[in-house]
Write an enzyme that holds these catalytic residues in place. Sequence first.
Site, mmCIF file in Angstrom:
data_model
loop_
_atom_site.group_PDB
_atom_site.id
_atom_site.type_symbol
_atom_site.label_atom_id
_atom_site.label_comp_id
_atom_site.label_asym_id
_atom_site.label_seq_id
_atom_site.Cartn_x
_atom_site.Cartn_y
_atom_site.Cartn_z
ATOM 1 N N ARG A 30 0.671 -1.110 0.194
ATOM 2 C CA ARG A 30 0.151 -0.066 -0.039
ATOM 3 C C ARG A 30 1.065 1.177 -0.039
ATOM 4 O O ARG A 30 0.512 2.242 -0.745
ATOM 5 C CB ARG A 30 -0.986 -0.154 1.307
ATOM 6 C CG ARG A 30 -2.036 -0.945 1.080
ATOM 7 C CD ARG A 30 -2.775 -1.010 2.434
ATOM 8 N NE ARG A 30 -4.052 -1.758 2.585
ATOM 9 C CZ ARG A 30 -4.031 -2.969 2.440
ATOM 10 N NH1 ARG A 30 -3.169 -3.621 2.268
ATOM 11 N NH2 ARG A 30 -5.303 -3.572 2.804
ATOM 12 N N ASP A 52 6.220 -10.452 -3.549
ATOM 13 C CA ASP A 52 5.020 -9.371 -3.600
ATOM 14 C C ASP A 52 5.409 -8.332 -3.698
ATOM 15 O O ASP A 52 4.914 -7.359 -4.621
ATOM 16 C CB ASP A 52 3.975 -9.870 -2.572
ATOM 17 C CG ASP A 52 3.251 -11.037 -2.878
ATOM 18 O OD1 ASP A 52 3.682 -11.720 -3.576
ATOM 19 O OD2 ASP A 52 2.384 -11.095 -2.055
ATOM 20 N N ASN A 94 1.745 -13.343 -7.982
ATOM 21 C CA ASN A 94 0.576 -14.036 -7.308
ATOM 22 C C ASN A 94 0.467 -12.956 -6.378
ATOM 23 O O ASN A 94 -0.260 -13.268 -5.129
ATOM 24 C CB ASN A 94 1.023 -15.178 -6.748
ATOM 25 C CG ASN A 94 -0.432 -16.138 -6.338
ATOM 26 O OD1 ASN A 94 -1.588 -15.612 -6.762
ATOM 27 N ND2 ASN A 94 -0.418 -17.138 -5.942
ATOM 28 N N ARG A 128 -7.799 -15.893 -9.629
ATOM 29 C CA ARG A 128 -8.343 -15.402 -8.096
ATOM 30 C C ARG A 128 -9.140 -14.106 -8.762
ATOM 31 O O ARG A 128 -8.787 -13.286 -9.549
ATOM 32 C CB ARG A 128 -7.188 -14.781 -7.610
ATOM 33 C CG ARG A 128 -6.326 -16.176 -6.870
ATOM 34 C CD ARG A 128 -5.014 -15.453 -6.315
ATOM 35 N NE ARG A 128 -5.437 -14.651 -5.065
ATOM 36 C CZ ARG A 128 -4.362 -13.869 -4.174
ATOM 37 N NH1 ARG A 128 -3.209 -14.321 -4.623
ATOM 38 N NH2 ARG A 128 -4.599 -13.541 -3.352
ATOM 39 N N SER A 178 -13.613 -10.167 -1.158
ATOM 40 C CA SER A 178 -12.490 -9.725 -0.644
ATOM 41 C C SER A 178 -12.607 -8.409 -0.440
ATOM 42 O O SER A 178 -13.149 -7.370 -0.929
ATOM 43 C CB SER A 178 -11.431 -9.971 -1.933
ATOM 44 O OG SER A 178 -10.105 -9.446 -1.710
ATOM 45 N N ASP A 328 -5.907 -14.387 7.239
ATOM 46 C CA ASP A 328 -4.505 -14.832 7.138
ATOM 47 C C ASP A 328 -3.919 -15.530 8.429
ATOM 48 O O ASP A 328 -3.505 -16.665 8.521
ATOM 49 C CB ASP A 328 -3.566 -13.672 6.783
ATOM 50 C CG ASP A 328 -3.954 -13.280 5.173
ATOM 51 O OD1 ASP A 328 -4.730 -14.129 4.557
ATOM 52 O OD2 ASP A 328 -3.213 -12.486 4.654
ATOM 53 N N GLU A 356 -3.835 -17.482 -2.084
ATOM 54 C CA GLU A 356 -2.831 -18.135 -2.779
ATOM 55 C C GLU A 356 -3.132 -19.389 -3.415
ATOM 56 O O GLU A 356 -3.037 -20.049 -4.465
ATOM 57 C CB GLU A 356 -1.710 -18.179 -2.113
ATOM 58 C CG GLU A 356 -0.763 -16.702 -1.980
ATOM 59 C CD GLU A 356 -1.661 -15.735 -1.187
ATOM 60 O OE1 GLU A 356 -2.742 -15.946 -0.615
ATOM 61 O OE2 GLU A 356 -0.736 -14.984 -0.917
ATOM 62 N N ARG A 359 -7.267 -22.448 0.546
ATOM 63 C CA ARG A 359 -6.436 -22.711 1.739
ATOM 64 C C ARG A 359 -7.419 -23.798 2.769
ATOM 65 O O ARG A 359 -6.821 -24.375 3.390
ATOM 66 C CB ARG A 359 -6.328 -21.470 2.516
ATOM 67 C CG ARG A 359 -5.186 -20.745 1.871
ATOM 68 C CD ARG A 359 -4.751 -19.510 2.611
ATOM 69 N NE ARG A 359 -3.507 -18.860 1.932
ATOM 70 C CZ ARG A 359 -3.179 -17.508 2.397
ATOM 71 N NH1 ARG A 359 -3.949 -16.744 3.079
ATOM 72 N NH2 ARG A 359 -2.004 -17.417 1.722
ATOM 73 N N HIS A 400 2.903 -19.712 0.783
ATOM 74 C CA HIS A 400 3.741 -19.214 1.691
ATOM 75 C C HIS A 400 3.232 -19.492 3.005
ATOM 76 O O HIS A 400 4.058 -20.244 4.089
ATOM 77 C CB HIS A 400 4.089 -17.701 1.716
ATOM 78 C CG HIS A 400 3.125 -16.741 1.728
ATOM 79 N ND1 HIS A 400 3.024 -15.594 2.483
ATOM 80 C CD2 HIS A 400 1.873 -16.450 1.138
ATOM 81 C CE1 HIS A 400 2.041 -14.967 2.254
ATOM 82 N NE2 HIS A 400 1.208 -15.535 1.496
ATOM 83 N N ARG A 401 2.095 -19.125 3.280
ATOM 84 C CA ARG A 401 1.312 -19.436 4.488
ATOM 85 C C ARG A 401 1.197 -20.785 4.953
ATOM 86 O O ARG A 401 1.541 -21.240 6.102
ATOM 87 C CB ARG A 401 0.190 -18.554 4.912
ATOM 88 C CG ARG A 401 0.507 -17.148 4.727
ATOM 89 C CD ARG A 401 -0.835 -16.351 5.363
ATOM 90 N NE ARG A 401 -0.571 -14.858 5.053
ATOM 91 C CZ ARG A 401 0.559 -13.874 5.503
ATOM 92 N NH1 ARG A 401 1.280 -14.673 6.522
ATOM 93 N NH2 ARG A 401 0.590 -12.815 5.051
ATOM 94 N N LYS A 433 7.407 -15.335 -0.746
ATOM 95 C CA LYS A 433 6.337 -14.431 -1.009
ATOM 96 C C LYS A 433 6.331 -13.330 0.103
ATOM 97 O O LYS A 433 6.134 -11.894 -0.324
ATOM 98 C CB LYS A 433 4.999 -15.059 -1.095
ATOM 99 C CG LYS A 433 3.724 -14.192 -1.561
ATOM 100 C CD LYS A 433 2.555 -14.997 -1.832
ATOM 101 C CE LYS A 433 1.872 -14.549 -3.149
ATOM 102 N NZ LYS A 433 1.167 -13.418 -2.517
#
Length: 674
Positions: A30, A52, A94, A128, A178, A328, A356, A359, A400-401, A433
């Site tokens: 941002r 990212d 992504n 997405r 989202s 997240d 991503e 999940r 990544h998560r 990421k």
Amino acid sequence: MFALPHLDLPPLRAAAGRVRLPGSKSISNRVLLLAGLAEGVTEIRDLLDSDDTRVMLAALRALGCGLERAGPVLRVKGLGGRLPVREADLFLGNAGTAMRPLTAALAVLAATQGGAFTLRGVPRMHERPIGDLVDALRPLGCTIDELGTPGYPPLRLRGQAGGRLALAAPIRVRGDVSSQFLTALLLALPLAALDTPVVIEVQGELISKPYVEITLALLARFGITVQREGFARFTIPQGSRYRTPDIVHVEGDASSASYFVALGAIAAVDAPLVIEGVGSDSIQGDIAFVDAARAMGAQVQARPNALEVRRGRWPLQAIALDCNAIPDAAMTLAVMALYAQGTTRLSGIASWRVKETDRIAAMAAELAKLGAQVDSGADFIAVTPPARWHAATLGTYDDHRMAMCLSLAAFNPLAGALPPVPIRIEDPACVAKTFPDYFETLLALVRAAPAEVPVITVDGPSASGKGTLAAALARRLGWHFLDSGAVYRATALAAVRAGVALADEAALARVAAGLDLHFDGDRILLAGEDVSDELRREDTGALASRVAALPAVRQALHALQLSLRRAPGLVADGRDMGTAIFPQAPLKVFLTASAAERARRRHKQLISKGIEANIADLLADIEARDARDRSRSASPLRAAEDALQLDNSQQGVDESVDTVLQWWRQRNPLDEGR
Ligand code: C5P
């Protein structure tokens, strides 16, 4: 960074220490966009350096922003709302935090100043959704071509110079898929608010509200005060324009903090885990994860810019929680659930399905592999800990998560897993990421039972190529590397420097016991000084071989060598690794090559370093050293009975490495004898 196909984690038993978090992804991207759109230069500190943010930086550069890096500081010279570049094809990987806001900003700029911009990403990015944002922008007069599946990237944003936007009616955007669509509009529409206020109305219940709070807080830092009615209606006042705050500090990533809060709750058993970079002052919604972790039993002390975590209640307490506000970080709760008594139910997580990866499906599949009982639906997941833990190869879905969360399953001994099981994380590099050195950071904090940390020993005579083979193995496996020859060489060097006579065994043992030796990648530091080159010298090697014959010296160096057996594993090379230091190692290799071949290799090595050498002398030297190493009474050089012999006289390094890795696969429970 672990650029390996997979990383095997042995069972882990405790964690403690201090971790400095990388910058927040949400704030970083941002701030980058705002700085890129603002007039003037913004100095950004502690920006996250990850996949990212890299795609966002590349996009800003392609659009004509000036970017200048000076150490940890990035200076961004913004566009001041004017487009110097009218055409660009932008690849955004992504990164939803780049795709959505850039779509809105470039749609508005193209519609008013003219231009054509294509935005695309990796295949998953093209799955997405972005249709709600496109639907919000089109009624304003933005021309948006959907180049693939309608409602998904890639997109082309076009327009003619002099176009005007229809801003009289409120802009409507759906908020239930989202929150990034609303964020995108809020970040972009100040570009159009010079002559008229801009009103945005959210349709449906807004999800992930805290991310919108981050957006509003950062807009305020850039001079734009959005008026709001809750989360339903937002007004960007007429005359708004981005003003650089000159300097912006990026907070540590609160979502990344969740892994370490969980780590503390699970494994900070005798000392705390201190997390620096976020704390009670954070503007990130995911900081609320701390409350959820507390509800499960974590003891967390929050300071303005740090968190101190210890294990509290144990086992953890299962919870039922609506995670809408912390989508997240909620993934981390799903893994904490493995250590809880009862079933943990996380709801309000429908957004997991459009991240991503899907999940919910991914988490359900991977936790089940460990033996957990998992139930899931459109917007929830319920996890009951395994009754019996299974060693498992855990997929990470280029997410990544997933990788960071699942690593916490390695603490299964603390949940009473019998036997404790190792786990395999596939594609560990996907953490790039948001947290490129996540695994290094984690491993520096953890403790394993030494006997559970795998060791491969590589013993053999001088110049047999052990060092090269062992170092290559360590790289391929992502393990630590013990060059025990260097330990003896360093002892000899330290003794010479201290003026200790080589006949004085007791004094030499004292030097060995006090050795201040550190292995730092390819460098070896003795009392902080890089002595790598000095250690490699032939005369140092000869002295080492004499020092190494003394039992008191060997004894003094025993503990130091054992202490290097740390997760995720160790490759140890020397003379007695398999016989004396790690007699229980699951794989022992004894490397040989003829003395003539070894002399030839050493000669080549020395010549390539510009050191003069003579093969006949080297051969004599090697044979003398072999004789001394074999005949000494303390740990004479010999193969362990259960060592596998590898004669590499006719083999290149790659071939030897492949042979040993194949042997390791036959013994590794995670490879099931493959
Ligand atoms: O392998 P490198 O040539 O670096 O080892 C230097 C000397 O240290 C060897 O000649 C050997 O005498 C001694 N050494 C040892 N035990 C080990 C490693 C090295 O005695 N584990």
